[in-house]
Design a protein around this motif. Structure first.
Motif, mmCIF file in Angstrom:
data_model
loop_
_atom_site.group_PDB
_atom_site.id
_atom_site.type_symbol
_atom_site.label_atom_id
_atom_site.label_comp_id
_atom_site.label_asym_id
_atom_site.label_seq_id
_atom_site.Cartn_x
_atom_site.Cartn_y
_atom_site.Cartn_z
ATOM 1 N N CYS A 169 -16.270 32.368 -17.742
ATOM 2 C CA CYS A 169 -16.726 31.342 -18.697
ATOM 3 C C CYS A 169 -18.252 31.021 -18.527
ATOM 4 C CB CYS A 169 -15.983 30.254 -18.435
ATOM 5 S SG CYS A 169 -14.214 30.487 -18.769
ATOM 6 N N LEU A 215 -19.856 31.214 -22.538
ATOM 7 C CA LEU A 215 -20.799 30.112 -22.884
ATOM 8 C C LEU A 215 -22.438 30.766 -22.937
ATOM 9 C CD1 LEU A 215 -21.671 27.403 -23.593
ATOM 10 C CD2 LEU A 215 -21.661 26.777 -21.115
ATOM 11 N N CYS A 259 -17.814 24.583 -28.153
ATOM 12 C CA CYS A 259 -17.236 25.252 -26.979
ATOM 13 C C CYS A 259 -16.203 24.054 -26.478
ATOM 14 C CB CYS A 259 -18.141 25.369 -25.790
ATOM 15 S SG CYS A 259 -17.219 25.994 -24.192
ATOM 16 N N GLN A 265 -25.876 24.794 -17.722
ATOM 17 C CA GLN A 265 -25.998 26.008 -18.610
ATOM 18 C C GLN A 265 -27.373 25.967 -19.811
ATOM 19 O OE1 GLN A 265 -24.260 29.036 -18.721
ATOM 20 N NE2 GLN A 265 -23.544 28.628 -16.526
ATOM 21 N N ALA A 306 -27.251 24.136 -22.284
ATOM 22 C CA ALA A 306 -26.332 24.414 -23.658
ATOM 23 C C ALA A 306 -26.665 23.282 -24.541
ATOM 24 C CB ALA A 306 -24.910 24.519 -23.283
ATOM 25 N N MET A 331 -20.122 20.633 -26.841
ATOM 26 C CA MET A 331 -19.066 20.701 -25.815
ATOM 27 C C MET A 331 -17.870 19.833 -26.370
ATOM 28 S SD MET A 331 -20.624 23.109 -24.238
ATOM 29 C CE MET A 331 -20.054 23.219 -22.408
#
Length: 157
Positions: free
Chosen positions: A48, A53, A73, A89, A91, A96
């Motif tokens: 993951c 991701l 995600c 990350q 992101a 999320m």
């Protein structure tokens, strides 16, 4: 199990986006948008964190260029873990979705029992959702990572 043509259920989740966390109904989060949502067994886990991701983080702009409004995600983790993972990350372009009690995952019929690894977790998959209706679903076989990758989903758009 959720199928192409099914509507996303009205189940409460926590959405982490832009550093903010909010409680929201999954169907409302996805309403009126073209969404690529991918799910995985757990934040900070090997595949993951090393592949799943990061693929979406790197290719986020390609999804947006193809008309995707939201990349989500989903994991059976709490919002605090999902926020920390997003920060770790980089992101920031990914929403999320924390499904801490696995309510949405169970409603999809995509839960798995990982035993002592972490109990109830999500299976690995990716779907395309248009205005809260599933238009494509790519479900991975156990211990596989092929059809739910960012690259595989980009090919569908």
């Amino acid at each position: 199990m959720i199928q192409v043509g099914d509507k996303i259920p009205a189940i409460s989740v926590s959405a982490v986006a832009g550093g903010e966390t909010s409680a929201v109904s999954a169907d409302q989060l996805l309403a009126g948008k073209k969404v690529v949502m991918f799910a995985l067994p757990g934040a900070f886990t090997p595949t993951c964190s090393a592949s799943h991701l990061p693929g979406y983080v790197v290719k986020a702009d390609e999804f947006f260029d193809k008309g995707v409004d939201l990349i989500a995600c989903l994991s059976v983790n709490d919002a605090f873990v999902m926020k920390a993972w997003a920060d770790a990350q980089n992101a920031e372009k990914i929403t999320m979705v924390a499904d801490g009690g696995a309510d949405l995952t169970k409603a999809f019929g995509l839960e798995m029992d990982s035993g002592s690894f972490g109990g109830t977790r999500s299976r690995r998959y990716a779907m395309i959702i248009e205005d809260s209706v599933v238009t494509a679903l790519h479900l991975e076989e156990p211990k596989s990572f092929e059809v739910s990758s960012a690259e595989a989903m980009l090919e569908l758009l």
